[in-house]
Design an enzyme around this catalytic site. Sequence first.
Site, mmCIF file in Angstrom:
data_model
loop_
_atom_site.group_PDB
_atom_site.id
_atom_site.type_symbol
_atom_site.label_atom_id
_atom_site.label_comp_id
_atom_site.label_asym_id
_atom_site.label_seq_id
_atom_site.Cartn_x
_atom_site.Cartn_y
_atom_site.Cartn_z
ATOM 1 N N CYS A 1 0.837 -1.202 0.000
ATOM 2 C CA CYS A 1 0.000 0.000 0.000
ATOM 3 C C CYS A 1 0.873 1.254 0.000
ATOM 4 O O CYS A 1 1.721 1.426 0.886
ATOM 5 C CB CYS A 1 -0.926 0.008 1.205
ATOM 6 S SG CYS A 1 -1.980 1.491 1.284
ATOM 7 N N ARG B 1 -8.950 -0.938 -9.459
ATOM 8 C CA ARG B 1 -9.696 0.261 -9.848
ATOM 9 C C ARG B 1 -10.604 0.046 -11.048
ATOM 10 O O ARG B 1 -11.640 0.705 -11.163
ATOM 11 C CB ARG B 1 -8.707 1.403 -10.120
ATOM 12 C CG ARG B 1 -8.019 1.922 -8.850
ATOM 13 C CD ARG B 1 -7.017 3.015 -9.165
ATOM 14 N NE ARG B 1 -5.909 2.532 -9.960
ATOM 15 C CZ ARG B 1 -5.057 3.319 -10.615
ATOM 16 N NH1 ARG B 1 -5.219 4.635 -10.595
ATOM 17 N NH2 ARG B 1 -4.052 2.793 -11.296
#
Length: 342
Positions: free
Chosen positions: A103, A228
């Site tokens: 991340c 996404r």
Amino acid sequence: MSAAEGTCGFPVLLAPMAGVSDVVFRRICLERGASLAFTEMVSAKGLSFGNERTGDLLELAPNERVVGVQLFGHEPAVMAAEARRVREMLGERLAVLDINMGCPARKIAAKGDGGSLMARPAEAREIIRAVAGSVDVPVTVKFRRGFELDRETAPAFAEMAQEAGAAALTVHGRFVRQMYRGPADWGCIERVVNAVDIPVVGNGDVTSGERAVALREQTGCDGVMIARAARGNPWIFEQVRAALDGRPAPAPPTAEERIAMMRIHAHLLYDWEPRALVRMRKHASWYVKGMPAASAVRAALNEAVTLEDFDRVFDDLLERVAGGDTGRAAPAPASVPPASAR
């Protein structure tokens, strides 16, 4: 469950996306063809403190036979203890326990978690060893091309993770410092595949069935993870699965089908947790991308508060699509007074 069952048995995966991969989003993506969905990333520290909101992230959808859970943290003992807690909570429904080491969010990396661990491989090794030794399900690791820009460390990091006990790996083809800018480098994924003997899942820029096939052919990866590209487009999973299986691509959703899915999504959110309905603003903004007067529709969505408000916006959009009208502005929901009155 073996490593093969926990990874290769799920060739098309929904990524763990903070603020996106809630129980409703996972349910919809599974219905549209995702092989396995991951929860939003879960803070091991939050679980150890008994944080109610953190625990809520582990709630499963009605159609989730099994689920993947991603933990983040940097303390080996805490990570191992909370991995055991997750295993006890979910039992046989826990398919995979993933460790987040990729991340790029500053608020995560600043605490020594997520992608920052790529800059500290010795600490990362201890975390993987501790977690892998604490549970009897496949432990996987998700990481990136490297930490610093233009310094690829992923193949060596992958070798370390395999030695430490990881059953499989997921590689995102961007550097941590790169965030989400620029294209993902699939060559990095190929180099990781060649560096280890355990399954590797490729992640980054999988936006269609054709792109998924290209990623697999170029890298030899065992599965693909979609992030996404699934926002506002859960149909991508059935498209990717058809392409990987060599079947004809299903027809893309019509505008009417996209509006119908938005409505289903909103109602499921409300039924799950009425306070979660506000999340529909961002989800709907992704669904309407490229549709008539999308910017005006987004403005109306941002004013929506109640379920009736959202239904009213969806009804208006459906009328636009049916009538081919793209010029007039979307009215604000009736329950919200105009700006001049507030």
